[in-house]
Design a protein around this motif. Structure first.
Motif, PDB file in Angstrom:
ATOM      1  N   ASP A  48      -4.500   6.318   5.155  1.00  0.00           N
ATOM      2  CA  ASP A  48      -5.172   6.358   3.890  1.00  0.00           C
ATOM      3  C   ASP A  48      -6.124   5.331   4.052  1.00  0.00           C
ATOM      4  OD1 ASP A  48      -5.630   7.362   1.482  1.00  0.00           O
ATOM      5  OD2 ASP A  48      -4.067   5.907   0.601  1.00  0.00           O
ATOM      6  N   CYS A  49      -7.437   5.983   3.396  1.00  0.00           N
ATOM      7  CA  CYS A  49      -8.437   5.047   3.294  1.00  0.00           C
ATOM      8  C   CYS A  49      -8.450   4.133   2.113  1.00  0.00           C
ATOM      9  CB  CYS A  49      -9.725   5.522   3.259  1.00  0.00           C
ATOM     10  SG  CYS A  49     -11.325   4.464   3.809  1.00  0.00           S
ATOM     11  N   CYS A  50      -8.876   2.895   1.498  1.00  0.00           N
ATOM     12  CA  CYS A  50      -9.099   2.323   0.488  1.00  0.00           C
ATOM     13  C   CYS A  50     -10.299   2.052  -0.203  1.00  0.00           C
ATOM     14  CB  CYS A  50      -8.982   0.420   0.800  1.00  0.00           C
ATOM     15  SG  CYS A  50      -9.348  -0.491  -0.599  1.00  0.00           S
ATOM     16  N   THR A  51     -10.607   2.930  -1.463  1.00  0.00           N
ATOM     17  CA  THR A  51     -11.610   2.664  -2.180  1.00  0.00           C
ATOM     18  C   THR A  51     -12.793   1.551  -2.175  1.00  0.00           C
ATOM     19  OG1 THR A  51     -10.523   4.693  -3.410  1.00  0.00           O
ATOM     20  CG2 THR A  51     -12.771   3.415  -4.400  1.00  0.00           C
ATOM     21  N   TRP A  52     -12.010   1.015  -2.319  1.00  0.00           N
ATOM     22  CA  TRP A  52     -13.419  -0.649  -2.623  1.00  0.00           C
ATOM     23  C   TRP A  52     -13.097  -1.477  -1.842  1.00  0.00           C
ATOM     24  CZ3 TRP A  52     -10.907  -1.674  -8.087  1.00  0.00           C
ATOM     25  CH2 TRP A  52     -11.064  -0.430  -9.216  1.00  0.00           C
TER      26      TRP A  52
ATOM     27  N   LEU B  33       2.023   6.744   3.551  1.00  0.00           N
ATOM     28  CA  LEU B  33       1.611   5.495   3.081  1.00  0.00           C
ATOM     29  C   LEU B  33       0.588   6.089   2.129  1.00  0.00           C
ATOM     30  CD1 LEU B  33      -0.781   5.070   4.814  1.00  0.00           C
ATOM     31  CD2 LEU B  33       0.842   3.724   6.354  1.00  0.00           C
ATOM     32  N   SER B  34      -0.286   5.230   0.725  1.00  0.00           N
ATOM     33  CA  SER B  34      -0.943   5.232   0.379  1.00  0.00           C
ATOM     34  C   SER B  34      -1.416   3.639  -0.262  1.00  0.00           C
ATOM     35  CB  SER B  34      -1.293   6.152  -0.689  1.00  0.00           C
ATOM     36  OG  SER B  34      -2.091   6.867  -2.036  1.00  0.00           O
ATOM     37  N   PHE B  35      -2.727   3.843  -0.320  1.00  0.00           N
ATOM     38  CA  PHE B  35      -3.686   2.234  -0.422  1.00  0.00           C
ATOM     39  C   PHE B  35      -4.159   3.100  -2.199  1.00  0.00           C
ATOM     40  CE2 PHE B  35      -5.904  -0.087   2.663  1.00  0.00           C
ATOM     41  CZ  PHE B  35      -4.958  -1.180   2.321  1.00  0.00           C
ATOM     42  N   HIS B  36      -3.248   1.464  -2.875  1.00  0.00           N
ATOM     43  CA  HIS B  36      -4.064   1.809  -4.765  1.00  0.00           C
ATOM     44  C   HIS B  36      -6.151   1.676  -4.110  1.00  0.00           C
ATOM     45  CE1 HIS B  36      -4.975  -0.010  -8.087  1.00  0.00           C
ATOM     46  NE2 HIS B  36      -3.860   0.556  -8.556  1.00  0.00           N
ATOM     47  N   PRO B  37      -7.183   2.169  -4.879  1.00  0.00           N
ATOM     48  CA  PRO B  37      -7.651   1.871  -4.623  1.00  0.00           C
ATOM     49  C   PRO B  37      -8.595   0.275  -4.756  1.00  0.00           C
ATOM     50  CG  PRO B  37      -7.294   3.593  -6.329  1.00  0.00           C
ATOM     51  CD  PRO B  37      -6.352   3.085  -6.260  1.00  0.00           C
ATOM     52  N   SER B  38      -7.841  -0.683  -4.960  1.00  0.00           N
ATOM     53  CA  SER B  38      -8.009  -2.081  -4.957  1.00  0.00           C
ATOM     54  C   SER B  38      -8.503  -2.276  -3.535  1.00  0.00           C
ATOM     55  CB  SER B  38      -7.878  -2.937  -6.287  1.00  0.00           C
ATOM     56  OG  SER B  38      -6.433  -2.818  -6.102  1.00  0.00           O
ATOM     57  N   GLY B  39      -7.166  -1.799  -3.106  1.00  0.00           N
ATOM     58  CA  GLY B  39      -7.063  -2.831  -1.736  1.00  0.00           C
ATOM     59  C   GLY B  39      -5.706  -3.720  -1.651  1.00  0.00           C
ATOM     60  N   ASN B  40      -5.662  -3.289  -3.104  1.00  0.00           N
ATOM     61  CA  ASN B  40      -4.663  -4.834  -2.965  1.00  0.00           C
ATOM     62  C   ASN B  40      -2.951  -4.713  -3.310  1.00  0.00           C
ATOM     63  OD1 ASN B  40      -6.809  -6.472  -3.636  1.00  0.00           O
ATOM     64  ND2 ASN B  40      -6.718  -6.455  -6.334  1.00  0.00           N
ATOM     65  N   TYR B  41      -2.820  -3.419  -3.267  1.00  0.00           N
ATOM     66  CA  TYR B  41      -1.306  -2.359  -2.835  1.00  0.00           C
ATOM     67  C   TYR B  41      -1.553  -1.763  -1.886  1.00  0.00           C
ATOM     68  CZ  TYR B  41      -0.589  -5.305  -6.929  1.00  0.00           C
ATOM     69  OH  TYR B  41      -0.704  -6.686  -8.145  1.00  0.00           O
ATOM     70  N   LEU B  42      -0.276  -1.185  -1.257  1.00  0.00           N
ATOM     71  CA  LEU B  42       0.106  -0.221  -0.223  1.00  0.00           C
ATOM     72  C   LEU B  42       1.100  -0.006  -0.212  1.00  0.00           C
ATOM     73  CD1 LEU B  42      -1.362   1.118   2.115  1.00  0.00           C
ATOM     74  CD2 LEU B  42      -0.147  -0.614   3.269  1.00  0.00           C
ATOM     75  N   LEU B  43       1.429   1.766  -1.008  1.00  0.00           N
ATOM     76  CA  LEU B  43       2.556   2.313  -1.154  1.00  0.00           C
ATOM     77  C   LEU B  43       2.804   2.897   0.180  1.00  0.00           C
ATOM     78  CD1 LEU B  43       4.933   2.391  -3.378  1.00  0.00           C
ATOM     79  CD2 LEU B  43       3.790   5.132  -3.326  1.00  0.00           C
ATOM     80  N   VAL B  44       4.936   2.566   0.546  1.00  0.00           N
ATOM     81  CA  VAL B  44       4.002   3.046   2.093  1.00  0.00           C
ATOM     82  C   VAL B  44       6.004   3.502   1.468  1.00  0.00           C
ATOM     83  CG1 VAL B  44       5.487   2.288   4.292  1.00  0.00           C
ATOM     84  CG2 VAL B  44       4.154   1.213   3.503  1.00  0.00           C
ATOM     85  N   SER B  45       6.506   4.635   2.265  1.00  0.00           N
ATOM     86  CA  SER B  45       7.629   5.657   2.304  1.00  0.00           C
ATOM     87  C   SER B  45       8.404   5.638   3.612  1.00  0.00           C
ATOM     88  CB  SER B  45       7.660   6.950   1.512  1.00  0.00           C
ATOM     89  OG  SER B  45       6.791   7.379   2.555  1.00  0.00           O
ATOM     90  N   THR B  46       9.815   5.541   3.836  1.00  0.00           N
ATOM     91  CA  THR B  46      10.477   5.998   5.172  1.00  0.00           C
ATOM     92  C   THR B  46      11.937   7.138   4.668  1.00  0.00           C
ATOM     93  OG1 THR B  46      12.147   3.490   4.316  1.00  0.00           O
ATOM     94  CG2 THR B  46       9.849   3.410   5.444  1.00  0.00           C
ATOM     95  N   PRO B  47      12.278   6.911   5.526  1.00  0.00           N
ATOM     96  CA  PRO B  47      13.629   7.669   5.182  1.00  0.00           C
ATOM     97  C   PRO B  47      14.343   7.664   4.254  1.00  0.00           C
ATOM     98  CG  PRO B  47      13.122   7.774   7.224  1.00  0.00           C
ATOM     99  CD  PRO B  47      12.142   6.626   6.989  1.00  0.00           C
ATOM    100  N   LYS B  48      14.281   5.873   3.952  1.00  0.00           N
ATOM    101  CA  LYS B  48      15.915   5.312   3.111  1.00  0.00           C
ATOM    102  C   LYS B  48      14.823   4.084   1.531  1.00  0.00           C
ATOM    103  CE  LYS B  48      18.628   4.745   7.289  1.00  0.00           C
ATOM    104  NZ  LYS B  48      19.661   3.756   6.996  1.00  0.00           N
ATOM    105  N   ALA B  49      13.865   4.604   1.435  1.00  0.00           N
ATOM    106  CA  ALA B  49      13.132   3.319   0.865  1.00  0.00           C
ATOM    107  C   ALA B  49      11.421   3.748   0.697  1.00  0.00           C
ATOM    108  CB  ALA B  49      13.225   2.237   1.038  1.00  0.00           C
ATOM    109  N   VAL B  50      10.973   4.010  -0.947  1.00  0.00           N
ATOM    110  CA  VAL B  50       9.818   3.386  -0.999  1.00  0.00           C
ATOM    111  C   VAL B  50       9.491   2.153  -1.324  1.00  0.00           C
ATOM    112  CG1 VAL B  50       7.773   4.512  -2.581  1.00  0.00           C
ATOM    113  CG2 VAL B  50       9.556   5.892  -1.302  1.00  0.00           C
ATOM    114  N   ARG B  51       8.548   1.261  -0.791  1.00  0.00           N
ATOM    115  CA  ARG B  51       8.267  -0.269  -0.483  1.00  0.00           C
ATOM    116  C   ARG B  51       6.105   0.046  -1.371  1.00  0.00           C
ATOM    117  NH1 ARG B  51      10.891  -0.362   3.620  1.00  0.00           N
ATOM    118  NH2 ARG B  51      13.443  -1.177   3.602  1.00  0.00           N
ATOM    119  N   LEU B  52       6.278  -0.464  -2.576  1.00  0.00           N
ATOM    120  CA  LEU B  52       5.178  -1.518  -2.461  1.00  0.00           C
ATOM    121  C   LEU B  52       4.847  -2.584  -2.350  1.00  0.00           C
ATOM    122  CD1 LEU B  52       2.008  -0.300  -4.162  1.00  0.00           C
ATOM    123  CD2 LEU B  52       3.360  -1.804  -6.175  1.00  0.00           C
TER     124      LEU B  52
END
Length: 468
Positions: free
Chosen positions: A390-394, A430-449
């Protein structure tokens, strides 16, 4: 074509381009800090110091850049584009990238035209792709060469609403392949064309708008000319390069050769005038070889002044020389487009007074080859399992993750991995927040920001015990 600020579709905007096209007409210098090169269906304007990029993009989904040129004052850039409906040259302001006018080659029916009415009949002239553009020194005229089968040569008058002034189908006077055409910088009405076993000169008549042949005594039967350059000095000499390695210097009257030189290292691919101390620079197809020739004022001939080999010895496709002012010294850089699709800058001249061999050193890769750019990303890809990107917007950041459980942040401006974080499980997405300050990552057992800090990822929020 349109500039980057005008073209934005579905909220996607071109931000950075990797790689370039290895074409002889795909490299120009806009000033002492910016170069222009073609990449797929856009022109990239890049600052050689900061590496920042701006773009001229095609309005046509199938558009392709076939030729580029800048005028002598570097205020205008001409871009030839092949489209589905027509071939055209669009003239842009080199600073603002605003479109000044468009020259449509298909509007010309050129067979030794008689009067301007013949230019505007709207008939397709089968001129082929536009393969070369050249401006007159005062930027009032633009010479456009179409490709096979007709090789239509057209002189456009930029002062008369960009109207075609003279045109000719070169296929009517020769069946040989033509490579390039150029306007003499000391005489706007003198034009040269070169190609395989052909070199012709034409005088463009102001009275009847015709290309009139100029007789010359150069023997071309055994020469495949691959490059040419007019020198803008008062001598107005024409330098011709051939794939045999021969160099020919035509006199100011352009009727006969005044000097012949031989390059031992093979085919000549590019020629450029040297803005300091006179002379010219030669780029060779083999060995990454750059040669500087300068005039000896006592003997009025050109001699080899220095030889430069690029580090990896890539074949040179196109070459230009940029003058750079720095303190009390004046230096020139040779900018080379190579066969491996990289653009390399190497110092050429450091002083106007003295040329010492030990002053020629160092080179900088302005545009890495596409393979090398992708290799730096490819090294981050897990050898097994899926890859999520995933690419950050800003910010110039790309997040990369896979089944190996490692999150990597890649800075595509510096082409460096700026952060690595290993998880205790494989990554599903995984997914970037547009600001680049946060990254959402999913694994088989959890989702973490994660909160993205300078040197690490910190869990900001997490949800566990997700259904399998």
């Amino acid at each position: 074509m349109s500039t980057e600020s005008a073209k934005e579709t579905n909220n996607f905007r071109l931000h950075h381009v990797l790689g370039t096209r290895a074409t002889p007409v795909g490299l120009c210098a806009l000033n002492d800090e910016r170069i222009a090169y073609s990449s797929a269906s856009c022109v990239v304007i890049q600052n050689v110091t900061t590496r920042s990029q701006h773009f001229i993009e095609s309005d046509d989904d199938y558009g392709k850049i076939t030729a580029m040129a800048v005028d002598h004052s570097r205020n205008l850039i001409g871009v030839a584009e092949k489209k589905v409906a027509s071939n055209a040259v669009t003239i842009y302001d080199s600073d603002t990238l605003e479109c000044k006018c468009t020259l449509v080659q298909e509007n010309i029916n050129s067979s030794d035209t008689k009067g301007m009415g013949a230019h505007r009949d709207g008939q397709n002239s089968s001129s082929g792709d536009i393969i070369f553009i050249s401006f007159s020194k005062c930027s009032t005229k633009c010479l456009v060469l179409g490709g096979p089968p007709s090789y239509t040569l057209t002189m456009w008058d930029m002062d008369r609403s960009a109207a075609p002034f003279a045109s000719i189908k070169l296929c009517n006077i020769t069946k040989k392949e033509i490579i390039s055409a150029a306007v003499c910088p000391t005489n706007d009405n003198l034009v040269s064309i070169v190609g395989k076993k052909i070199m012709r000169l034409f005088h463009v008549s102001n009275k009847n708008g015709k290309f009139l042949p100029v007789k010359n005594n150069l023997k071309t039967e055994s020469q495949n000319f691959s490059a040419q350059v007019w020198l803008a000095s008062s001598s107005g000499e024409l330098i011709l390069g051939a794939d045999s390695g021969s160099l020919t210097v035509m006199g100011a009257d352009s009727k006969e050769a005044k000097q012949s030189l031989k390059v031992e290292h093979g085919p000549i691919s590019s020629l450029a005038a040297c803005p300091i101390g006179g002379g010219f620079v030669v780029g060779c197809r083999r060995g990454g070889l750059i040669l500087l020739y300068q005039r000896s004022h006592k003997k009025d001939i050109y001699s080899l002044r220095s030889t430069i080999h690029l580090y990896d010895k890539p074949g040179i496709v196109a070459l230009l020389v940029m003058k750079i002012q720095g303190g009390s010294n004046t230096m020139c850089d040779a900018i080379c487009l190579t066969e491996n699709r990289s653009i390399i800058k190497t110092p050429l001249i450091y002083s106007n007074d003295d040329y010492e061999d030990d002053k020629f050193f160092g080179e900088t890769e302005l545009v890495p080859s596409l393979n090398r750019s992708l290799r730096s990303i490819d090294s981050l890809i897990p050898h097994s399992g899926s890859l999520f990107v995933d690419c950050c917007t800003w910010k110039p950041l790309v997040a990369i993750g896979g089944y190996d459980g490692v999150v990597r942040l890649f800075d595509y401006d510096t082409k460096q991995v700026v952060l690595t974080h290993r998880l205790d499980d494989s990554i599903c997405n995984l997914s970037f927040h547009p600001s680049g300050n946060y990254l959402l990552v999913s694994t088989p057992k959890a989702v973490r920001l994660y909160s993205v800090l300078t040197d690490k990822l910190t869990v900001y929020w997490q949800g566990e015990d997700l259904p399998q």
